[in-house]
Design an enzyme around this catalytic site. Sequence first.
Site, PDB file in Angstrom:
ATOM      1  N   LYS A 216       0.839  -1.200   0.000  1.00 21.10           N
ATOM      2  CA  LYS A 216       0.000   0.000   0.000  1.00 21.10           C
ATOM      3  C   LYS A 216       0.881   1.259   0.000  1.00 21.10           C
ATOM      4  O   LYS A 216       2.100   1.178   0.215  1.00 21.10           O
ATOM      5  CB  LYS A 216      -0.924  -0.041   1.220  1.00 21.10           C
TER       6      LYS A 216
ATOM      7  N   TYR B  91     -12.652  -2.496  -2.978  1.00 22.35           N
ATOM      8  CA  TYR B  91     -13.206  -2.436  -1.619  1.00 22.35           C
ATOM      9  C   TYR B  91     -14.727  -2.262  -1.624  1.00 22.35           C
ATOM     10  O   TYR B  91     -15.277  -1.610  -0.737  1.00 22.35           O
ATOM     11  CB  TYR B  91     -12.541  -1.296  -0.840  1.00 22.35           C
TER      12      TYR B  91
ATOM     13  N   ASN C  57      -1.703  -0.011   7.422  1.00 15.03           N
ATOM     14  CA  ASN C  57      -1.241  -1.374   7.715  1.00 15.03           C
ATOM     15  C   ASN C  57      -0.416  -2.007   6.590  1.00 15.03           C
ATOM     16  O   ASN C  57      -0.297  -3.229   6.496  1.00 15.03           O
ATOM     17  CB  ASN C  57      -2.402  -2.266   8.176  1.00 15.03           C
TER      18      ASN C  57
ATOM     19  N   HIS D 120      -1.740  -5.381   1.512  1.00 14.55           N
ATOM     20  CA  HIS D 120      -3.023  -6.048   1.270  1.00 14.55           C
ATOM     21  C   HIS D 120      -2.766  -7.483   0.851  1.00 14.55           C
ATOM     22  O   HIS D 120      -1.823  -7.755   0.106  1.00 14.55           O
ATOM     23  CB  HIS D 120      -3.812  -5.348   0.149  1.00 14.55           C
TER      24      HIS D 120
ATOM     25  N   GLU E 214     -10.005 -10.294  -7.372  1.00 16.00           N
ATOM     26  CA  GLU E 214      -9.035  -9.185  -7.298  1.00 16.00           C
ATOM     27  C   GLU E 214      -7.975  -9.283  -8.397  1.00 16.00           C
ATOM     28  O   GLU E 214      -7.589  -8.269  -8.970  1.00 16.00           O
ATOM     29  CB  GLU E 214      -8.374  -9.170  -5.911  1.00 16.00           C
TER      30      GLU E 214
HETATM   31  P1  IDP Z   1      -7.871  -6.744   5.302  1.00 19.87           P
HETATM   32  O1  IDP Z   1      -7.067  -5.691   4.567  1.00 19.87           O
HETATM   33  O2  IDP Z   1      -7.079  -7.345   6.432  1.00 19.87           O
HETATM   34  O3  IDP Z   1      -8.463  -7.782   4.391  1.00 19.87           O
HETATM   35  P2  IDP Z   1     -10.499  -5.434   5.526  1.00 19.87           P
HETATM   36  O4  IDP Z   1     -11.476  -5.610   6.641  1.00 19.87           O
HETATM   37  O5  IDP Z   1     -10.862  -5.985   4.181  1.00 19.87           O
HETATM   38  O6  IDP Z   1      -9.100  -6.012   6.040  1.00 19.87           O
HETATM   39  O7  IDP Z   1     -10.224  -3.869   5.412  1.00 19.87           O
HETATM   40  C1  IDP Z   1      -9.561  -3.358   4.304  1.00 19.87           C
HETATM   41  C2  IDP Z   1      -8.630  -2.259   4.750  1.00 19.87           C
HETATM   42  O8  IDP Z   1      -9.394  -1.166   5.254  1.00 19.87           O
HETATM   43  C3  IDP Z   1      -7.690  -2.605   5.889  1.00 19.87           C
HETATM   44  O9  IDP Z   1      -6.536  -3.310   5.474  1.00 19.87           O
HETATM   45  C4  IDP Z   1      -7.343  -1.220   6.414  1.00 19.87           C
HETATM   46  O10 IDP Z   1      -6.392  -0.576   5.566  1.00 19.87           O
HETATM   47  C5  IDP Z   1      -8.669  -0.500   6.272  1.00 19.87           C
HETATM   48  N1  IDP Z   1      -9.430  -0.561   7.517  1.00 19.87           N
HETATM   49  C6  IDP Z   1     -10.121  -1.622   8.015  1.00 19.87           C
HETATM   50  N2  IDP Z   1     -10.693  -1.316   9.196  1.00 19.87           N
HETATM   51  C7  IDP Z   1     -10.376  -0.019   9.445  1.00 19.87           C
HETATM   52  C8  IDP Z   1     -10.681   0.897  10.512  1.00 19.87           C
HETATM   53  O11 IDP Z   1     -11.369   0.575  11.475  1.00 19.87           O
HETATM   54  N3  IDP Z   1     -10.147   2.152  10.403  1.00 19.87           N
HETATM   55  C9  IDP Z   1      -9.399   2.538   9.349  1.00 19.87           C
HETATM   56  N4  IDP Z   1      -9.087   1.723   8.338  1.00 19.87           N
HETATM   57  C10 IDP Z   1      -9.568   0.461   8.370  1.00 19.87           C
END
Ligand code: IDP
Length: 161
Positions: free
Chosen positions: A20, A60, A123, A126, A137
Amino acid sequence: GQRGKSSLPHARERTLIAVKPDGVQRRLIGQIIQRFEQRGFKLVGMKMLQVSEDLLSQHYSELRAKPFYPSLLYYMTSGPVVVMVWEGHNVVQTSRTMVGTTNPTEAQPGTVRGDFSTHVSRNVVHASDSLEGAKREIQLWFQGQELLNWDCCDQKSISEV
Ligand code: IDP
């Protein structure tokens, strides 16, 4: 003989991994690639791009109703990403383990998120979360001809299929 078995579906499993914008900014591309290479997975596609809002909204689509969705869109379009397709035995599930939990607060040391991040909004990486998700994807991010079928010389040492 055994050679034909290299095309068994589970050995050819593929997943989408993306560094990312925060990971690119922090010069973590190489370290992330290294982890997947050293685990024994095979890189079959890779590119760097500035993501469009349109592509991201498809990527997303399940998160559109979430309160953090606008800031997620902003973050993901803030700079280039490096998107890759990795292939190998059980690669979808193993990659999720290697990447760690969505929220880095809970991510184990040794995982990408557990080693390189502190907050869910940054984080670093992805990884597709299921076989179906990976298929969707990969089709969304890559044209068919951007994915290469090639033989790794050490394949027989990595998997018997
Ligand atoms: P993943 O990336 O581990 O599959 P997902 O639930 O699909 O998790 O969420 C996609 C992305 O959205 C996360 O990797 C993160 O960057 C962002 N995200 C998820 N939850 C939050 C939140 O509570 N606050 C801000 N960003 C979030």
